[in-house]
Design an enzyme around this catalytic site. Sequence first.
Site, PDB file in Angstrom:
ATOM      1  N   LYS A 151       0.836  -1.205   0.000  1.00  0.00           N
ATOM      2  CA  LYS A 151       0.000   0.000   0.000  1.00  0.00           C
ATOM      3  C   LYS A 151       0.870   1.255   0.000  1.00  0.00           C
ATOM      4  O   LYS A 151       2.078   1.196   0.249  1.00  0.00           O
ATOM      5  CB  LYS A 151      -0.917  -0.004   1.227  1.00  0.00           C
ATOM      6  CG  LYS A 151      -0.173   0.018   2.559  1.00  0.00           C
ATOM      7  CD  LYS A 151      -1.130  -0.052   3.731  1.00  0.00           C
ATOM      8  CE  LYS A 151      -0.371  -0.010   5.053  1.00  0.00           C
ATOM      9  NZ  LYS A 151      -1.280  -0.041   6.225  1.00  0.00           N
ATOM     10  N   ARG A 177      -9.806   0.766  14.817  1.00  0.00           N
ATOM     11  CA  ARG A 177      -9.700   1.464  13.538  1.00  0.00           C
ATOM     12  C   ARG A 177     -10.908   1.050  12.706  1.00  0.00           C
ATOM     13  O   ARG A 177     -11.935   1.696  12.763  1.00  0.00           O
ATOM     14  CB  ARG A 177      -8.356   1.131  12.871  1.00  0.00           C
ATOM     15  CG  ARG A 177      -8.004   2.025  11.698  1.00  0.00           C
ATOM     16  CD  ARG A 177      -6.537   1.934  11.340  1.00  0.00           C
ATOM     17  NE  ARG A 177      -6.103   0.567  11.015  1.00  0.00           N
ATOM     18  CZ  ARG A 177      -4.838   0.241  10.756  1.00  0.00           C
ATOM     19  NH1 ARG A 177      -3.897   1.166  10.817  1.00  0.00           N
ATOM     20  NH2 ARG A 177      -4.514  -0.997  10.459  1.00  0.00           N
ATOM     21  N   TYR A 219      12.790  31.462   6.857  1.00  0.00           N
ATOM     22  CA  TYR A 219      11.570  32.178   7.235  1.00  0.00           C
ATOM     23  C   TYR A 219      11.525  32.444   8.740  1.00  0.00           C
ATOM     24  O   TYR A 219      11.969  31.638   9.553  1.00  0.00           O
ATOM     25  CB  TYR A 219      10.342  31.354   6.846  1.00  0.00           C
ATOM     26  CG  TYR A 219      10.055  31.350   5.362  1.00  0.00           C
ATOM     27  CD1 TYR A 219       9.813  32.537   4.666  1.00  0.00           C
ATOM     28  CD2 TYR A 219      10.004  30.156   4.658  1.00  0.00           C
ATOM     29  CE1 TYR A 219       9.538  32.536   3.316  1.00  0.00           C
ATOM     30  CE2 TYR A 219       9.724  30.138   3.292  1.00  0.00           C
ATOM     31  CZ  TYR A 219       9.493  31.335   2.626  1.00  0.00           C
ATOM     32  OH  TYR A 219       9.217  31.321   1.283  1.00  0.00           O
ATOM     33  N   MET A 225       9.286  25.153   1.600  1.00  0.00           N
ATOM     34  CA  MET A 225       8.550  24.223   0.750  1.00  0.00           C
ATOM     35  C   MET A 225       9.477  23.481  -0.198  1.00  0.00           C
ATOM     36  O   MET A 225       9.322  22.273  -0.421  1.00  0.00           O
ATOM     37  CB  MET A 225       7.486  24.968  -0.067  1.00  0.00           C
ATOM     38  CG  MET A 225       6.656  24.046  -0.951  1.00  0.00           C
ATOM     39  SD  MET A 225       5.390  24.904  -1.905  1.00  0.00           S
ATOM     40  CE  MET A 225       4.292  25.441  -0.596  1.00  0.00           C
TER      41      MET A 225
END
Length: 362
Positions: A33, A131, A258, A307
Site C-alpha cells: 500500500k 480502527r 523564514y 517548501m
Amino acid sequence: MNALHLYLQNLDHNYRYIRKHLQPSTQCIGVVKAAAYGSHSIAFAKRLVELGIDSLAVAYTEEGVQLRESGILTPIMVFYPQKDTLQSLLHADLEPCLYSKELMETFESLLNQNGIQNYPIHIKYNTGLHRVGFALEEINWVLDKIVAPCFQLKTVYSHLAASEEKRPSSQCDLQIQRFQHIREQHSHSNKNLPKFHLLNSSGVFNYPELQFDAVRCGIALHGFANRPEWDQQLKPIAELETHISQIHEVHEGESVGYDQGWKASKNSRIACLPLGHADGIGRHYGNQRSSVQIHGHQAPVVGNVCMDMLMVDVTEIQCKEGDRVLLFGKDFTASDFASQGGTISYEILTAIGPRIKRILHP
C-alpha cells in the site's frame, strides 16, 4: 538532483529472512500500500511475485487496479474498500476485506446483481485497535452472512495495536485472547475453514508462535521492524540523496530562513539543499532538530524548512556546490532520520513526494 535509490537486492534479503522464520505452511502477504511505502509499488510488487509471495495487499481499490493494469495476477487484498469503489474492485478481480455490516451488505447486493458466486472475501475484526473491523458482538451476524452462496471466505484477521511492545503486553494479550475466541467461533461454524492471520511485521518478530495460517509484512520488507535488535537483521532498501545548490557566507548575527528561524552565533557557511516540505521533509526537521550527511560529516538543518529548500550549517565541513548530500541510507537509516523529527520510518518513507526521482537498483 534529488533521488530515492531503491536497492531491490535488499528486498530479496528481507523477504528471505522473514520467510526463513515462518512455518512452512504459513503464507506471507506482502503489503504494498501507499506506493509500497513510498518506494515504487509496481517494481516492488513484481519483485515480491518473483520471490514467491503468496498474495499482495493494498489499502484502497485504486492501488490494486494499478497493480492489475501492470500485469500482476497474484491475489490482491484490499484492506479498506469504500462503497463507491466496489464495482471497480470487482472488475479488477480484487479481494475486499469487509469490516462493517453496511459494506458487506452492499457488496453482497453487487455480487447478486452480477450473478456471481463464490467470490473471495476477507473478514476484518476489531479486537482493540479501534480502527476498522467488525465488533466481537457481531460475530454471529457475520457467521450467518458468510454462508451466502455469493461469498467464499478466504481469511479472517485482526490487527495488533502494539505488536512491537515488549512482552508481556496487556494490550496485545487482550487482543490475542479475543482473536482466539473469534477463531474458535469461525472454526466451529464454517464448513470451509478460512485461514487466520493476526501478525504484522513487528508481530512476526515478537510473537512467532502466533503465525497461524498467514502473516502480513509491509515495513519489514523495507528493512524496519520497529525495534533496533530486529532492524539489525534486515537491510534498508531506500537511500535518499540530494546535492548542494548554493553555499552562503552568513555573518554573525544574521538570520537564515523564514521567520528568522536561526541566527548565526559566528561567521558561518550555510548550504542550501533543493528539497523541502513539499518533498516530505517536514518543518519538524528544522531548527537544528535534525542533520544530514555530507562527506561522512553531520550537517545540522538550520532555520525553518521551506517548501522547496532546506538549509544546513557546513561551517566545519569541506564541501562545495554540487556535492552529494545523504539524508538517509544504509548506515544512517530512514528510521534514524525520522527519529530526529519525532516520527517513525513509515512517515518519512511514505511522505517522500513525486518530485523525487525513484531509481531502481536490481
